[in-house]
Design a protein around this motif. Sequence first.
Motif, short mmCIF file in Angstrom:
data_model
loop_
_atom_site.label_atom_id
_atom_site.label_comp_id
_atom_site.label_asym_id
_atom_site.label_seq_id
_atom_site.Cartn_x
_atom_site.Cartn_y
_atom_site.Cartn_z
N MET A 173 25.04 23.36 46.78
CA MET A 173 26.46 23.15 46.50
C MET A 173 27.28 22.97 47.77
SD MET A 173 26.62 25.93 43.39
CE MET A 173 27.48 25.02 42.11
N GLY A 174 26.69 22.35 48.78
CA GLY A 174 27.43 22.08 50.01
C GLY A 174 27.03 23.01 51.13
N HIS A 175 27.26 22.57 52.38
CA HIS A 175 26.85 23.34 53.55
C HIS A 175 27.55 22.80 54.78
CE1 HIS A 175 24.19 19.84 53.08
NE2 HIS A 175 24.17 19.79 54.41
N ARG A 176 27.56 23.60 55.86
CA ARG A 176 28.05 23.07 57.13
C ARG A 176 27.01 22.08 57.63
NH1 ARG A 176 31.79 25.44 60.34
NH2 ARG A 176 31.29 27.61 59.82
N PRO A 177 27.43 20.85 57.94
CA PRO A 177 26.44 19.81 58.24
C PRO A 177 25.71 20.02 59.55
CG PRO A 177 28.65 18.98 58.60
CD PRO A 177 28.80 20.33 57.94
N HIS A 178 24.42 19.73 59.53
CA HIS A 178 23.61 19.65 60.74
C HIS A 178 24.28 18.64 61.68
CE1 HIS A 178 19.41 18.29 62.47
NE2 HIS A 178 20.18 18.82 63.38
N THR A 179 24.54 19.06 62.91
CA THR A 179 25.29 18.23 63.85
C THR A 179 24.65 18.29 65.23
OG1 THR A 179 27.32 18.75 62.62
CG2 THR A 179 27.59 17.73 64.78
N VAL A 180 24.56 17.14 65.86
CA VAL A 180 24.07 17.03 67.24
C VAL A 180 25.23 16.52 68.11
CG1 VAL A 180 22.43 15.91 68.80
CG2 VAL A 180 21.73 16.55 66.47
N GLN A 181 25.50 17.25 69.21
CA GLN A 181 26.61 16.88 70.09
C GLN A 181 26.11 16.64 71.51
OE1 GLN A 181 30.33 19.36 69.25
NE2 GLN A 181 28.75 20.62 68.32
N ASP A 182 26.62 15.61 72.11
CA ASP A 182 26.33 15.32 73.52
C ASP A 182 27.62 15.44 74.32
OD1 ASP A 182 23.46 14.47 73.65
OD2 ASP A 182 24.18 13.08 72.11
N VAL A 199 27.89 18.50 84.44
CA VAL A 199 27.01 19.07 83.42
C VAL A 199 26.84 18.04 82.32
CG1 VAL A 199 26.91 20.74 81.53
CG2 VAL A 199 27.51 21.52 83.81
N ALA A 200 25.62 17.89 81.85
CA ALA A 200 25.34 17.03 80.69
C ALA A 200 24.37 17.77 79.79
CB ALA A 200 24.76 15.69 81.12
N GLY A 201 24.65 17.80 78.51
CA GLY A 201 23.76 18.54 77.63
C GLY A 201 23.91 18.13 76.17
N GLU A 202 22.87 18.45 75.39
CA GLU A 202 22.88 18.23 73.94
C GLU A 202 22.97 19.59 73.27
OE1 GLU A 202 20.26 15.27 71.55
OE2 GLU A 202 19.26 17.22 71.36
N TYR A 203 23.90 19.71 72.34
CA TYR A 203 24.15 20.97 71.64
C TYR A 203 23.92 20.75 70.15
CZ TYR A 203 26.26 22.00 76.12
OH TYR A 203 26.45 22.18 77.47
N VAL A 204 23.13 21.64 69.55
CA VAL A 204 22.65 21.41 68.19
C VAL A 204 22.85 22.66 67.34
CG1 VAL A 204 20.66 20.80 66.76
CG2 VAL A 204 20.90 19.82 69.05
N HIS A 205 23.29 22.46 66.11
CA HIS A 205 23.08 23.50 65.10
C HIS A 205 22.66 22.82 63.81
CE1 HIS A 205 26.45 22.93 62.33
NE2 HIS A 205 27.28 22.86 63.34
#
Length: 757
Positions: A294-303, A190-196
């Motif tokens: 005042m801060g946030h959970r960072p936008h992150t891209v995962q492979d 399996v290969a995939g990109e996961y984003v929030h």
Amino acid sequence: MSQTIATPPTVRLDSDVVGKPISRPEGPAKVSGAAKYAAEFSVTGPLWYGYVVSSPIAKGKITKIYADEVLAIPGVQQVFSHENVPSLAWFDRAYKDDVAPGGSPFRPLHEPEIMFSQQPVALVVADTFELARYAASVLRIDYDVAEFNTNLEVAAPKAFDAPKGKTGFVPPPKPKGDVEQAYADAPHKVAGEYVHHAQHHNPMEMFGTTVDWLGDGKKMKIYDKTQGAPNVQQYIAKIFGLSKEEARIISKFTGGGFGSGLRPQYQVFMAVLAALELEHSVRVVMDRSQMFSMGHRPHTVQDIRLASDDQGYLQAMEHNALAETSQFEDETETVVNWSGILYKVPNSQFDYKLTKIDVNTPADMRAPGAATGSFAIESAIDELSYKAGRDPLDFRLLNYTYTDPTENKPFSSKRLDDCYHEGAKRFGWDQRNPEPRSMRDENGLLVGWGVAAGCWDASMQKAAAKAVLAADGHLTVSSATNDQGAGTYVIMTQMAAQTLGLPLAQVTFELGDTEMPEAPVQGGSWTANSVGAAVKDACQAVGKKLLKLAQKMDDSPLAGVDFEDVQFADGHIRANEDISRSVAIADILAASGEAKIEAEGKAGPNPINMLKYSMHSHNAVFVEVKVDEDLGTIHVTRVVDAVAAGRIMNPKTARSQVLGGVVWGIGMALMEEAYLNNDLGRYVNHNYAEYHIPVNADIKKIDVIFVEEEDDIASPIGVKGVGEIGMLGVAAAVANAVYHATGKRVRELPLTIDKLL
């Protein structure tokens, strides 16, 4: 005739209150309105109000502020900006608070440069809140706008390795084996990109500070919305050159924080600045839209790439993450490591990088890094289980690890396997039809069942506490820790009461004041074990003094008995080997003539255990969803969250913590997303109406299981903490259940209707 007298057996009286579902002592004050929050305290003399002016641009420079127009309005006291804020030496040295990331922290009103949208650029102080808000709304400011970028993908080519050294950040594990070859050779992959995208904390209580100017030199009482009064005090004292006596920070109640209050936020700096300059009591409170600056959970891209053999054993794992940070700080999270901790795999490779965009620095947000990483790896594991033809639960058990592969250490304890088994039994997992789109309810809705796991650090911090036993037998214990709703008041009361064998009604726990013994910020799930151990130590120190006083009494039944050989129960000190050898604590106090007995205690991590063991809490989450395939709507109808987190000090408040974590996990999966307009460089849904979070109608049955777990290695009181672990795995389990229901795999959160259709 001689007579043998038997030695009385060792008896332990059952006086345990730790582990019992005790209600919060502060509960009545909260529901009646008697509990005061930072913006509700009365002050000495009249109170002035400050209102923050926020930048409408994302990057550039202030060229002119028309302060005179606003100062002409009757009742406006001052307009603070970079034009008139005095030089502050510690700002020039880029002073950091206890939990600051690497880089140079943001310095409010220090210079004309604009580095992010909604950056505070001025503070208007007036006689009333309404006037301050009006004056702030009409304050004219001219800007030179500069080119900016708030798009993570555009900035990706400039990504760099996350710097080491930030508290709580663990660099990715070193690679093992040959991932490329193992992946190429494996039959199932399996290969995939996961984003929030960015997610915001949105606690109910907005950030606010009330400074009570006491009129004695620079002496102030500073009531602040924070998760750590001592951290704020150090920050304020250093920046303004104040003593601890001059900058007393008080935070008795915090209406939610979830990580946003770990660092001092800019309103406390502004309120103290105004109070010092005007020599007057000042209150500054943020509005809801400003909370998005005042801060946030960072936008992150995962492979992720995963591969297994025909039997389902993992052969290769690669997990890479790219996250945003600001232009001036390097906010880091431990994102990819959890994959290597949870599963046994011979070939692995991990990477974590940052890239700078024109936003404020992201901030720790409940289960920082782990909530991000667990969604990706638990989704990918689920997907590979289908490819390998294995049940998703069986696949996880097949690749279970009893030691930490990333550090080659044994776990101090790990009962994740029991979480799987007990959770599956409660959920009824054995009734699951493995085929996607094979289950429907009586109304024709597609039904899906998903599972996922979570892992979180069981860490301790240095903490201190003080215990005072009055002549009337009432025990008061204090520590400068925080309670943002986790139940700190009640569990520390329980710990103190049990240690000295007193009824709960005779014990009071006080917190949130820098005049009390120092404690760490409340975060990381370390308050229960760190402060709890310090409370126990302080109370034991009082107990030792009591025993010595008891042994001075005439004909003391405890003469010659060591402290290790007595127990405190039912208001008495008793000898373990013969509980009839007993003295009432009230009698000891009366005989001593002492007005009070007091002692301080402390606790901290065991460095030897930290070197020898990997210490974590674990959970397994089972989720049922129902999906209307015509409309694409998703409803989470059942959740079972089985948690192994060491000793549970109070199952009532701990269950509440896990319930809150599950609700947040559902919100992360289906709703929460800050929309960043890259043309404007700002979040455009900065309010409760458009930043969607779960409401009562969205939440159905949630079942919490605490798997019994003893772990005196992780902490001296056997506690690991439950603040973060209850949320982990929930978003992935929801996404996995949606796949089982619909046959569609969605790798981007939130899982909204458009993505499903």
